[in-house]
Every structure is written in C-alpha cells, then in structure tokens.
Design a protein around this motif. Structure first.
Motif, short mmCIF file in Angstrom:
data_model
loop_
_atom_site.label_atom_id
_atom_site.label_comp_id
_atom_site.label_asym_id
_atom_site.label_seq_id
_atom_site.Cartn_x
_atom_site.Cartn_y
_atom_site.Cartn_z
N THR A 30 98.90 -27.26 13.95
CA THR A 30 99.99 -27.11 13.13
C THR A 30 99.41 -26.29 11.78
N GLY A 31 98.30 -26.69 11.11
CA GLY A 31 97.76 -25.96 10.03
C GLY A 31 97.48 -24.60 10.35
N ASN A 32 97.06 -24.23 11.42
CA ASN A 32 96.77 -22.69 11.68
C ASN A 32 98.15 -22.06 12.23
N LEU A 33 99.31 -22.80 12.62
CA LEU A 33 100.56 -22.23 12.71
C LEU A 33 100.98 -21.83 11.37
N ILE A 34 101.03 -22.75 10.49
CA ILE A 34 101.32 -22.49 9.12
C ILE A 34 100.89 -21.18 8.67
N VAL A 97 108.22 -25.04 6.30
CA VAL A 97 109.49 -25.36 6.49
C VAL A 97 109.81 -25.10 7.80
N SER A 98 109.54 -23.82 8.24
CA SER A 98 110.00 -23.19 9.46
C SER A 98 109.28 -23.95 10.56
N VAL A 99 107.93 -24.18 10.42
CA VAL A 99 107.12 -25.04 11.40
C VAL A 99 107.62 -26.43 11.48
N LYS A 100 108.15 -26.84 10.26
CA LYS A 100 108.80 -28.37 10.33
C LYS A 100 110.01 -28.28 11.22
N LYS A 101 110.61 -27.30 10.91
CA LYS A 101 112.02 -27.26 11.80
C LYS A 101 111.72 -27.25 13.29
N GLU A 102 110.61 -26.72 13.53
CA GLU A 102 110.28 -26.59 15.06
C GLU A 102 109.59 -27.72 15.55
N GLY A 103 109.58 -28.72 14.82
CA GLY A 103 108.79 -30.14 15.20
C GLY A 103 107.40 -30.41 14.53
N GLY A 104 107.05 -29.24 13.89
CA GLY A 104 105.78 -29.89 13.29
C GLY A 104 104.62 -30.21 14.18
#
Length: 110
Positions: A30-34, A97-104
């Motif tokens: 998740t950190g890498n995606l952010i 925020v965009s990663v969180k919207k996709e499920g985090g």
C-alpha cells in the motif's frame, strides 16, 4: 524399555506467523502504491521532486511516504503551494485518498 514422547504442535502459531507477514506485506504494498500515485501527481519540471519520494517503515508496523531532503528542500512547499501548476497541489494527500478509495490495505489482503 523404550519410551516415546508425544508433542503436540499447534498450527495456530504457524498460521499466525503467515498472517502477520501477509499484513506486513500488504502495508508495504500500500505504501508503494501511494508513492507511485504521488509521483504521478507531483510537479514534473526537473524530476528531482518525483525521484526524491521514498517509503519508510516506522514503529508499530506502519509505513511513511515522504518526499524531499537533500537537494529537494522545496517538496513541502510544493505540496501546499504552487502557483505555476495548481493542479499538482497536495499531490501526496491526493495519492493517499485515491488508494484509500480503492480499498487501501484491504486491497492486498484478499
């Protein structure tokens, strides 16, 4: 006389270790995606700001995504103000925020 000892090994400890590692891997992913998204949203004049992004593991199994340091001291300022490219404001926040919207993190725990 021969004696044998029976020892019962719990599968829960092995399962617990695997699940803990799965959670750590999901948080790292998740950190890498952010970071990846923030690099897309960041201003791109010379590329130094985008290249200065990094993911660091902190206490308690958390990760921190940050930009700047060394030659890129203006990263914080560009995050909050940018008159030339206002569409790039709050690039790190928008990525989170965009990663969180996709499920985090749950996205990686399926």
């Amino acid at each position: 006389m021969l004696t044998a000892r029976a020892r019962k090994i719990s599968r829960m400890t092995a399962y617990e270790k695997v699940e803990r590692q799965n959670i750590i891997n999901a948080v790292d992913a998740t950190g890498n995606l952010i970071l990846q998204r923030a690099r897309m949203f960041a201003p791109k004049l010379t590329g130094e700001l985008r290249d200065s992004g990094r993911v660091e593991r902190t206490q308690g199994g958390k990760v921190a995504v940050s930009f700047g340091g060394g030659r890129v001291r203006y990263a914080r300022k560009r995050h909050f103000e940018n008159r030339k490219n206002p569409q790039t404001l709050r690039y790190l926040e928008r990525a989170g925020v965009s990663v969180k919207k996709e499920g985090g993190v749950r996205r990686f725990l399926k």
